[in-house]
Structure formats: C-alpha cells, structure tokens
Design a protein around this motif. Structure first.
Motif, short mmCIF file in Angstrom:
data_model
loop_
_atom_site.label_atom_id
_atom_site.label_comp_id
_atom_site.label_asym_id
_atom_site.label_seq_id
_atom_site.Cartn_x
_atom_site.Cartn_y
_atom_site.Cartn_z
N LEU A 51 1.00 -0.98 0.45
CA LEU A 51 0.15 -0.44 -0.34
C LEU A 51 0.90 1.03 -0.21
N LYS A 52 2.07 1.51 0.80
CA LYS A 52 2.52 2.75 0.57
C LYS A 52 3.30 3.30 -0.68
N GLU A 53 4.14 1.45 -1.15
CA GLU A 53 3.85 1.74 -2.76
C GLU A 53 3.36 2.51 -3.96
N LYS A 54 2.14 1.73 -3.57
CA LYS A 54 1.00 1.88 -4.27
C LYS A 54 0.93 3.78 -4.00
N PHE A 55 1.00 3.47 -3.11
CA PHE A 55 0.60 6.04 -2.06
C PHE A 55 1.45 6.13 -3.37
N GLY A 56 3.27 6.30 -2.79
CA GLY A 56 3.87 6.87 -3.79
C GLY A 56 3.87 6.57 -5.26
N LEU A 57 3.82 5.47 -5.78
CA LEU A 57 3.11 5.85 -6.90
C LEU A 57 2.16 6.71 -7.58
N VAL A 58 1.11 6.30 -6.95
CA VAL A 58 -0.41 7.57 -7.06
C VAL A 58 0.36 9.07 -7.62
N ALA A 59 1.51 9.59 -6.14
CA ALA A 59 2.07 10.74 -5.95
C ALA A 59 2.28 10.84 -6.81
N ALA A 60 3.65 9.88 -6.95
CA ALA A 60 4.57 10.35 -9.09
C ALA A 60 4.39 11.03 -9.66
N LEU A 61 2.73 10.17 -10.12
CA LEU A 61 1.80 10.05 -11.29
C LEU A 61 1.38 11.83 -11.21
N ILE A 62 0.67 11.99 -9.94
CA ILE A 62 0.46 13.03 -9.91
C ILE A 62 0.89 14.25 -10.39
N VAL A 63 2.78 13.75 -9.93
CA VAL A 63 3.27 15.11 -9.70
C VAL A 63 4.20 15.19 -11.49
N TYR A 64 4.03 14.13 -11.74
CA TYR A 64 4.41 13.96 -13.31
C TYR A 64 3.74 14.39 -14.66
N PHE A 65 1.84 14.61 -14.21
CA PHE A 65 1.31 14.89 -15.04
C PHE A 65 0.75 16.61 -14.69
N TYR A 66 1.00 16.40 -13.47
CA TYR A 66 1.15 18.30 -13.02
C TYR A 66 2.03 19.13 -13.55
N SER A 67 3.33 18.36 -14.24
CA SER A 67 4.31 19.41 -14.04
C SER A 67 4.52 19.58 -15.55
N SER A 68 4.43 18.15 -16.17
CA SER A 68 4.01 17.74 -18.16
C SER A 68 3.17 18.77 -18.04
N ILE A 69 2.27 19.58 -17.83
CA ILE A 69 1.25 20.50 -18.34
C ILE A 69 1.85 21.51 -18.44
N SER A 70 2.41 21.68 -16.76
CA SER A 70 2.84 23.07 -16.83
C SER A 70 3.95 23.30 -18.15
N PHE A 71 5.03 22.14 -17.86
CA PHE A 71 5.50 22.90 -18.79
C PHE A 71 5.89 22.91 -20.56
N VAL A 72 4.31 22.09 -20.80
CA VAL A 72 4.20 22.14 -21.82
C VAL A 72 3.21 23.74 -22.35
N GLN A 73 3.23 24.03 -21.44
CA GLN A 73 2.35 25.72 -21.20
C GLN A 73 3.63 26.32 -21.19
N LEU A 74 4.60 26.68 -20.44
CA LEU A 74 6.12 27.34 -20.68
C LEU A 74 6.72 26.81 -22.07
N VAL A 75 6.81 25.58 -22.46
CA VAL A 75 7.58 25.96 -23.98
C VAL A 75 6.95 26.44 -25.25
N GLN A 76 5.83 26.73 -24.52
CA GLN A 76 5.10 27.55 -25.41
C GLN A 76 6.10 28.97 -26.40
N ASP A 77 5.83 29.45 -24.76
CA ASP A 77 6.64 30.62 -24.31
C ASP A 77 7.57 30.81 -24.63
N LEU A 78 8.14 29.82 -25.02
CA LEU A 78 9.79 30.05 -24.94
C LEU A 78 10.40 31.07 -26.18
#
Length: 160
Positions: A51-78
C-alpha cells in the motif's frame, strides 16, 4: 523573466526524473540481494506492491502529470521569452495580492486573462482597481512588467 526560466528548469528534471525513478524502483526492487516475488499458481512469479508503494506511485504520477502540463505551457512561451517580445495589454484591471512564504504572488485580472507576478517585485502595490499596462507571456500568462495608473491618463502608482 527570471522566474519564467526558473520554472522551466524546475519542471524539466521532474519530467525526466520521475519516470526513470519509477522504472528503476519497480524493476530493481531487491531485498538482501534477491528480487522479491510472490509465488502464484503454475510457478509464475509476480511482484506484490504494498500500500505504501501504491501511494508513492500515485503521488509520483500526479506530480508527473502536473509538471508535464505546466512544462508544455512554458515551452510554448519559449520563443517569445528568448526573443524578448512579450505581449502588451492595456486597460482597466483588478489587482489582487496574496501573501505567503517567499513573498506570495500578485495577480492582474483583465476579463478572462489572469496574469501572475512575483509579489517581491511589486511589494508596494495595493489591491484595487487600476488602469494597467502589462507585458506578459501569452500561454503561461506569466507577467514580465507591470505599470499601474490611478486612471487612464492619470498619475502612475509607485509599485517598486
């Protein structure tokens, strides 16, 4: 402009590092030099995730998707950031200031545009309605410069 490049270089290692760390963790999970498997029928081996590993995986995926969306917006302004050709918007705006650790943020609201600035740069600005001239990057709506006036053609308000 510095905060734009700072955000860009913060999200890049997250986008690269999180999938690599997830892959490394779940393919190289070892205990005492041996891979951990749970035996199931017909002598097939599968890895049981706690369960601890599942929580870590879910948290890592949430951070990954948030940073991916933010990075795409930032790259468009480059291109605009590198060529130093931000968009200019003038008109009546509402200034909102949110204080917090590290200085907080300042928002200039023009209808459907909400342009954010670091509060440290404009620490003397107060909340209220002003006539504004704002330079910003269009996709991420990161503010570059802000000039406030009491009214159109009026006196400039001190913000720095």
């Amino acid at each position: 402009m510095v905060s734009y490049f700072f955000q860009l270089f913060i999200y890049l290692p997250l986008i690269i590092g999180i999938p690599i760390s997830i892959w490394f963790f779940y393919t190289k999970k070892k205990k005492n030099g041996k891979l951990i498997y749970k035996k199931i029928r017909k002598n097939k081996k599968s890895y049981q995730i706690t369960l601890k590993e599942k929580f870590g995986l879910v948290a890592a995926l949430i951070v990954y998707f948030y940073s991916s969306i933010s990075f795409v917006q930032l790259v468009q302004d480059l291109p605009d950031a590198l060529s130093q050709h931000p968009k200019l918007i003038k008109g009546n705006c509402k200034i909102d200031k949110y204080n917090g650790r590290g200085g907080g943020i300042l928002e200039a609201k023009f209808g459907k545009h909400i342009i954010t600035f670091s509060n440290n740069l404009y620490y003397k600005a107060h909340q209220g309605n002003y006539y504004c001239k704002v330079e910003y990057l269009p996709h991420s709506e990161s503010g570059i410069s802000l000039i406030l006036y009491k009214s159109k053609g009026g006196k400039e308000v001190v913000t720095k």
